[in-house]
Every structure is written in structure tokens, then in C-alpha cells.
Design a protein around this motif. Structure first.
Motif: not given
Ligand code: UDP
Ligand code: MG
Length: 333
Positions: A248-252, A292-305
């Protein structure tokens, strides 16, 4: 006068003269290999009693097998009721929950976990007990000449490295279940009420005097691995999310740098607008960048999930496993 080392010495738990060793074995559809396991396990434990003057008990947990495993375990209990206990689950709750239940039903000063498929040779228990007797609270193992598919070996190696980077756990071989723990560590694990856990890593986080040894590894005696690729991925996710919030921190951090980059790009484009004038070129580059940014965003959302989902499971506080019955002798501890 009492010296400091004397008082420290008192903190070291005393090992009784005839310590009890509990062997905890999860069993899920292992009917073909059980007979062989009983033969090898009990004879090496009987030898252990002679060699190291310990006592032993074996706790099997039937993790909702749909084959004849439960009947075979019951037969073994009738044969050796003084040293055998069988915990019967009311469904399949997974290997790690089965081991957890095994901890709850074992009374040993030392507890050793191993697999039922004979991939961990019972003859190796001897060396683990010796180290526990020497005062190590956690005996980890490294599989020598691992007998699994090439894919499993490489994937495991990659996961070991990843885990080492993002958690504080420094085990060489996380996947080998044949391990020894002393009572203090087992009690701490019993207090840890997380739903998705990974026992060897959990034990390691509490260890103060751990050691690792190499143990032999054999082919699965019979049947097939109970883990599909999907389950292995899930298990590794549990390991990473259960022991660290670094993803999570890496994502921030990624988000922060992407925002900086976008800000720079924006300023650059503003300047171009004033110097060169309106341009329509590069629209597709912009699309690509956007996707690309949307992909990154979705991945982050999934990880948060992943984390939120685990929190949800945890707050529901459902029982982690359901025990249908226990086969044990009345006068067992
Ligand atoms: N196991 C279990 N519940 C499960 C899956 C596996 O109790 O849902 C037990 C299985 O009977 C064996 C051990 O866990 O004793 C390890 O399983 P397996 O050999 O299939 O895993 P692998 O060695 O392939 O990692
Ligand atoms: Mg196995």
C-alpha cells in the motif's frame, strides 16, 4: 551477589526432564499414503523416545476429506490411543487453519508440524527435537533437493525473494511445513486470531532464538498436490498482505511520482501552447498515457480491495474452523 547474567538465566524457560513432543499433521484426502505415514512416523517417534528420552503425542486434523482418510485416522487412533488424537473438521478450512486447530489440541512442550504426504520424512524429526532441546524456540527448515515441479521451484524462489524485500521475515524457504516450535511460540500463535495466515511466517515473527536446518525432501508418496495455481497465488497474497502494508505504501509512492510527472508534463504543454500555438498531434500518445494511468489506478484499487476484503472477513468474526468431533482417550491431558 547475584550477577546480571544469573537473573537473565532465570528468564530462559526451563526444559522439563521428559518433555512432551506434539506432532501436528493436517490431512486432506490422503488415504493412499496414510498407512505408510503411520508406519514411518510411529517407528521414528518410538526411536526418539529411546534416543532423547522424550514423550510424544500425534495430533491429526482431518480437514474435511471426502475420501477414506477419516476412517484410516480413526483406525490408527484405535491402534495407538495413548499417543494419538484425531480432530475432525466439519468441512475444508485449509492447511493453515488445520495446523492452528492442531496447536489448540496439542499439549507438548515442543510442537512439530509436518505434511501428511511424506514429502517431509518423519526421520528428520529427530534433528529438530535435538535443536529444540538445545533451547532454540523456532527450528526452520530448508528443503534439500526439492522434489517438486520445476515451475513450483522457480515460483517459490521468486516469492521467497519478494517476501524478503517487503516483510521483515528472513526465512530461506518459507514453503516447507516441517518445522519445530516451542510452547511459548505456539501459545503466541494461538493468540493470533487472523483469518488468513501463514503459520511458518507467523511463528517466525515471534521467535527470539531461531535456527534453520536443511532437511530431506521426498516425492509425494501418493495422490496429488492439493494446491492449484490459483490457490498458491492466493496463499502468497495472504503472506504478503498478512505481514506487511508495504504494498500500500509503495502505491502511495508510485502515485506521488506519477502526479509529479503529470504536473511537469502539464507545465511543458502549457508552454508549448503559448510558443507554438494549438496542436492536435500526439492525441494518441495522450490516450496511451491515459490508459496506462488508468491501469495503474485499477491495480491500486484492487490492491486496496485485497486489504479491505480481509478486514471485512476479519470483522465478521466467524469461527475460523468448525470441529465436528475429537477422538481422544479420556485420560489424555
Ligand atoms: N492440506 C490440508 N487442507 C487443504 C490442503 C492441504 O490439510 O486444504 C494438507 C495436505 O493433506 C498435506 C499438507 O496440507 O498434508 C500439504 O498439502 P500438499 O502436499 O497438497 O501441498 P504441497 O506439498 O503441494 O505444497
Ligand atoms: Mg506436499
Amino acid at each position: 551477589m547475584q550477577t546480571i547474567s544469573d537473573s537473565l538465566q532465570k528468564l530462559v524457560p526451563q526444559i522439563p526432564s521428559h518433555p512432551l513432543v506434539s506432532i501436528v499433521i493436517p490431512v486432506y484426502n490422503e488415504e493412499e499414503g496414510l498407512e505408510q505415514l503411520f508406519t514411518r512416523l510411529y517407528s521414528s517417534l518410538d526411536q526418539l523416545v529411546i534416543d532423547l528420552s522424550v514423550r510424544y503425542e500425534v495430533v491429526f486434523i482431518n480437514d474435511g476429506s471426502s475420501d477414506q482418510s477419516a476412517a484410516k485416522l480413526a483406525a490408527q487412533f484405535e491402534k495407538r490411543p495413548d499417543t494419538t488424537r484425531v480432530v475432525l473438521f466439519n468441512g475444508n478450512f485449509g492447511q493453515h487453519m488445520a495446523i492452528m486447530a492442531g496447536f489448540n489440541y496439542s499439549h507438548g512442550d515442543f510442537v512439530i508440524t509436518l505434511d501428511a504426504d511424506l514429502q517431509n520424512p518423519p526421520e528428520e524429526i529427530h534433528r529438530i527435537v535435538e535443536l529444540l532441546l538445545k533451547g532454540h524456540d523456532y527450528v526452520g527448515t530448508i528443503r534439500e533437493a526439492r522434489k517438486d515441479s520445476r515451475f513450483r521451484r522457480y515460483a517459490s524462489k521468486a516469492m521467497n525473494q519478494l517476501r524478503e524485500r517487503i516483510t521483515k521475515i528472513t526465512m530461506t524457504d518459507q514453503g516447507c511445513m516441517m518445522r519445530g516450535y516451542n510452547r511459548r511460540i505456539v501459545n503466541l500463535m494461538k493468540k493470533s486470531k487472523e483469518l488468513n495466515t501463514f503459520i511458518p511466517a507467523l511463528g517466525f515473527t515471534y521467535a527470539s532464538h531461531p535456527i534453520e536446518i536443511k532437511v530431506k525432501h521426498e516425492e509425494r508418496f501418493a495422490g496429488e498436490s492439493k494446491y492449484s495455481l490459483y490457490q498458491l497465488i492466493r496463499l502468497n497474497f495472504d503472506l504478503v498482505t498478512g505481514f506487511s502494508v508495504l504494498p500500500l505504501q509503495a502505491f502511495s509512492l508510485i502515485g506521488f511520482f506519477l502526479a509529479l510527472g503529470s504536473a511537469a508534463l502539464f507545465i511543458y504543454l502549457i508552454f508549448r501552447r503559448f510558443i507554438i500555438g494549438a496542436e492536435v498531434e500526439g492525441v494518441f500518445t495522450l490516450f496511451a498515457l491515459n490508459f496506462f494511468l488508468m491501469g495503474v489506478l485499477l491495480f491500486g484499487l484492487g490492491l486496496l480491495g485485497e486489504y479491505v476484503g480481509r478486514i471485512y472477513q476479519q470483522v465478521r468474526k466467524r469461527p475460523r474452523y468448525v470441529v465436528m468431533g475429537v477422538l481422544e482417550q479420556d485420560d489424555q491431558q
